[in-house]
Enzyme design. Structure first.
Site, PDB file in Angstrom:
ATOM      1  N   ALA A  65      36.239   1.851  13.768  1.00  0.00           N
ATOM      2  CA  ALA A  65      37.006   0.637  13.508  1.00  0.00           C
ATOM      3  C   ALA A  65      38.370   0.831  14.163  1.00  0.00           C
ATOM      4  O   ALA A  65      38.808   1.965  14.388  1.00  0.00           O
ATOM      5  CB  ALA A  65      37.141   0.425  12.012  1.00  0.00           C
ATOM      6  N   GLY A 108      33.188   3.703  12.208  1.00  0.00           N
ATOM      7  CA  GLY A 108      32.494   2.418  12.282  1.00  0.00           C
ATOM      8  C   GLY A 108      31.515   2.354  13.449  1.00  0.00           C
ATOM      9  O   GLY A 108      30.540   1.597  13.406  1.00  0.00           O
ATOM     10  N   GLU A 111      28.457   3.942  12.195  1.00  0.00           N
ATOM     11  CA  GLU A 111      27.892   3.009  11.208  1.00  0.00           C
ATOM     12  C   GLU A 111      27.231   1.813  11.890  1.00  0.00           C
ATOM     13  O   GLU A 111      26.176   1.347  11.457  1.00  0.00           O
ATOM     14  CB  GLU A 111      29.002   2.558  10.248  1.00  0.00           C
ATOM     15  CG  GLU A 111      29.483   3.716   9.370  1.00  0.00           C
ATOM     16  CD  GLU A 111      30.739   3.394   8.578  1.00  0.00           C
ATOM     17  OE1 GLU A 111      31.728   2.942   9.193  1.00  0.00           O
ATOM     18  OE2 GLU A 111      30.733   3.581   7.355  1.00  0.00           O
ATOM     19  N   GLU A 131      36.516   9.466   9.132  1.00  0.00           N
ATOM     20  CA  GLU A 131      37.476   8.691   8.334  1.00  0.00           C
ATOM     21  C   GLU A 131      38.326   9.565   7.422  1.00  0.00           C
ATOM     22  O   GLU A 131      39.496   9.275   7.165  1.00  0.00           O
ATOM     23  CB  GLU A 131      36.745   7.644   7.483  1.00  0.00           C
ATOM     24  CG  GLU A 131      36.156   6.486   8.271  1.00  0.00           C
ATOM     25  CD  GLU A 131      34.724   6.716   8.743  1.00  0.00           C
ATOM     26  OE1 GLU A 131      34.283   7.886   8.808  1.00  0.00           O
ATOM     27  OE2 GLU A 131      34.059   5.712   9.060  1.00  0.00           O
TER      28      GLU A 131
HETATM   29  C1  HXC Z   1      41.943   2.252  17.940  1.00  0.00           C
HETATM   30  C2  HXC Z   1      41.370   3.897  19.434  1.00  0.00           C
HETATM   31  C3  HXC Z   1      40.367   4.378  18.569  1.00  0.00           C
HETATM   32  C4  HXC Z   1      40.186   3.693  17.325  1.00  0.00           C
HETATM   33  C5  HXC Z   1      40.369   5.600  20.340  1.00  0.00           C
HETATM   34  N1  HXC Z   1      41.320   4.678  20.510  1.00  0.00           N
HETATM   35  N2  HXC Z   1      39.765   5.441  19.155  1.00  0.00           N
HETATM   36  N3  HXC Z   1      42.146   2.843  19.115  1.00  0.00           N
HETATM   37  N4  HXC Z   1      41.007   2.655  17.064  1.00  0.00           N
HETATM   38  N5  HXC Z   1      39.225   4.038  16.457  1.00  0.00           N
HETATM   39  C6  HXC Z   1      42.232   4.535  21.662  1.00  0.00           C
HETATM   40  C7  HXC Z   1      43.277   5.616  21.685  1.00  0.00           C
HETATM   41  O1  HXC Z   1      44.359   5.281  20.825  1.00  0.00           O
HETATM   42  C8  HXC Z   1      43.688   5.600  23.149  1.00  0.00           C
HETATM   43  O2  HXC Z   1      44.531   4.493  23.377  1.00  0.00           O
HETATM   44  C9  HXC Z   1      42.371   5.296  23.854  1.00  0.00           C
HETATM   45  O3  HXC Z   1      41.504   4.701  22.868  1.00  0.00           O
HETATM   46  C10 HXC Z   1      41.685   6.567  24.385  1.00  0.00           C
HETATM   47  O4  HXC Z   1      41.560   7.475  23.312  1.00  0.00           O
HETATM   48  P1  HXC Z   1      42.086   8.995  23.384  1.00  0.00           P
HETATM   49  O5  HXC Z   1      42.293   9.448  21.985  1.00  0.00           O
HETATM   50  O6  HXC Z   1      43.228   9.114  24.330  1.00  0.00           O
HETATM   51  O7  HXC Z   1      40.829   9.716  24.033  1.00  0.00           O
HETATM   52  P2  HXC Z   1      40.331  11.221  23.836  1.00  0.00           P
HETATM   53  O8  HXC Z   1      41.496  12.165  23.862  1.00  0.00           O
HETATM   54  O9  HXC Z   1      39.232  11.412  24.817  1.00  0.00           O
HETATM   55  O10 HXC Z   1      39.727  11.275  22.357  1.00  0.00           O
HETATM   56  C11 HXC Z   1      38.580  10.516  22.055  1.00  0.00           C
HETATM   57  C12 HXC Z   1      38.386  10.486  20.502  1.00  0.00           C
HETATM   58  C13 HXC Z   1      39.703   9.990  19.835  1.00  0.00           C
HETATM   59  C14 HXC Z   1      38.028  11.870  19.994  1.00  0.00           C
HETATM   60  C15 HXC Z   1      37.234   9.526  20.227  1.00  0.00           C
HETATM   61  O11 HXC Z   1      40.145   8.787  20.500  1.00  0.00           O
HETATM   62  C16 HXC Z   1      39.583   9.709  18.382  1.00  0.00           C
HETATM   63  O12 HXC Z   1      39.579  10.626  17.553  1.00  0.00           O
HETATM   64  N6  HXC Z   1      39.502   8.414  18.006  1.00  0.00           N
HETATM   65  C17 HXC Z   1      39.489   8.003  16.621  1.00  0.00           C
HETATM   66  C18 HXC Z   1      38.138   8.267  16.015  1.00  0.00           C
HETATM   67  C19 HXC Z   1      38.138   7.864  14.523  1.00  0.00           C
HETATM   68  O13 HXC Z   1      38.888   8.417  13.737  1.00  0.00           O
HETATM   69  N7  HXC Z   1      37.276   6.908  14.169  1.00  0.00           N
HETATM   70  C20 HXC Z   1      37.186   6.401  12.811  1.00  0.00           C
HETATM   71  C21 HXC Z   1      38.072   5.217  12.641  1.00  0.00           C
HETATM   72  S1  HXC Z   1      38.069   4.641  10.958  1.00  0.00           S
HETATM   73  P3  HXC Z   1      45.962   4.664  24.080  1.00  0.00           P
HETATM   74  O14 HXC Z   1      46.537   3.280  24.021  1.00  0.00           O
HETATM   75  O15 HXC Z   1      46.711   5.697  23.327  1.00  0.00           O
HETATM   76  O16 HXC Z   1      45.610   5.123  25.483  1.00  0.00           O
HETATM   77  C22 HXC Z   1      36.650   3.771  10.800  1.00  0.00           C
HETATM   78  C23 HXC Z   1      36.410   3.151   9.441  1.00  0.00           C
HETATM   79  C24 HXC Z   1      35.205   2.265   9.452  1.00  0.00           C
HETATM   80  O17 HXC Z   1      35.889   3.660  11.688  1.00  0.00           O
HETATM   81  C25 HXC Z   1      35.027   1.528   8.171  1.00  0.00           C
HETATM   82  C26 HXC Z   1      36.015   0.464   7.856  1.00  0.00           C
HETATM   83  C27 HXC Z   1      35.945  -0.795   8.664  1.00  0.00           C
END
Ligand code: HXC
Length: 257
Positions: A65, A108, A111, A131
């Protein structure tokens, strides 16, 4: 119709939806959800479409998400808007949906893949529910669907630590049905979807309903449900045609009725 966050096309009798927010690794914001619902609805309304494939990019199916969209929200907003419930609609879609996953399928994103009927993964796929590292927990069914898919031990491990698992581990655990080379991913999913779309629609929809019911009910009720569906298919022309074609050693010509 033009979408902002999706690429949507029809290939034969298959609907193909590609998540397309490369700048955010396909993070699922409210526009993605709104557009996915529209794209699914359009494919469901189209009689020619027998199955759907949902995919992302090589780098990410979806990284979760959208954290930037969620970060400022407070409890009252999240609760009043029932923030997550829209995703249930996608889980209730009737036509089979295959998730073709390459790269990150996190939070998400994992999911969303699990909302689909089965997952075909590229060797590069990485699944996880991170998360907990953000101070929250899965919210689109991760704690329930992942547990049913891989069992308590691995679901607890993934959800409590937030670690990722690779495609091989996901296949061993039963989360994905097949793992293929990255360059084969879309072809493999399209071939499976094309096969499904070539079969009798009533039996395909009932097969999906029957398997889905296994997640929701007791064995006794599930068996009764399956038996009724099985029996009801003898009211279709396609049952006569499918069995006649086998006996006459020819290909069936299903009419989806
Ligand atoms: C918003 C995101 C994002 C996310 C990545 N990006 N994941 N933006 N929401 N979930 C963005 C980053 O901010 C970045 O933007 C760009 O995408 C590239 O990501 P990087 O982090 O620079 O890439 P990398 O170093 O290769 O790392 C990849 C990654 C990491 C390991 C996937 O991005 C990451 O950990 N993402 C978050 C994963 C996460 O925690 N997901 C769960 C979310 S909560 P910029 O602008 O900085 O270049 C969830 C809850 C669901 O899903 C249920 C409720 C609805």
């Amino acid at each position: 119709m033009a979408y902002e966050t999706l690429l949507v096309e029809t290939r034969g009798n298959v609907g193909l939806i590609t998540l397309n927010r490369p700048q955010a690794l396909n993070a699922l914001n409210s526009t993605v959800l709104k557009e996915l619902k529209l794209a699914y609805a359009a494919f469901h309304a189209d009689d020619a479409i027998g199955a759907i494939v949902l995919t992302g990019s090589e780098r990410a199916f979806a990284a979760g998400a959208d954290i930037k969209e969620m970060q400022p929200l407070d409890f009252a907003e999240v609760y009043k808007s029932d923030f997550i419930s829209g995703w249930d609609e996608i889980a209730k879609a009737r036509k089979p949906i295959i998730a073709a996953v390459s790269g990150f399928a996190l939070g998400g994103g994992c999911e969303l893949a699990m909302l689909c009927d089965f997952i075909i993964a590229s060797e590069t796929a990485k699944f996880g529910q991170p998360e907990i590292t953000l101070g929250v927990i899965p919210g689109i069914g991760g704690s329930q669907r992942l547990t049913r898919a891989v069992g308590k031990a691995k679901a607890m491990d993934l959800i409590l630590t937030g670690r990722m698992m690779d495609a091989a581990e996901a296949e061993r655990a039963g989360l994905v049905s097949r793992v293929v080379a990255p360059e084969r991913l879309l072809d493999e999913a399209m071939e499976a979807a094309t096969k499904i779309a070539s079969l009798s629609r009533p039996s395909v929809l009932m097969a999906k309903e029957a398997v889905s019911r296994a997640f929701e009910t007791t064995l006794e009720e599930g068996l009764r449900f399956e038996r009724r569906l099985f029996q009801s298919l003898f009211a279709t022309e396609d049952q006569k045609e499918g069995m006649a074609a086998f006996i006459e050693k020819r290909k069936p010509a299903f009419k989806n009725r």
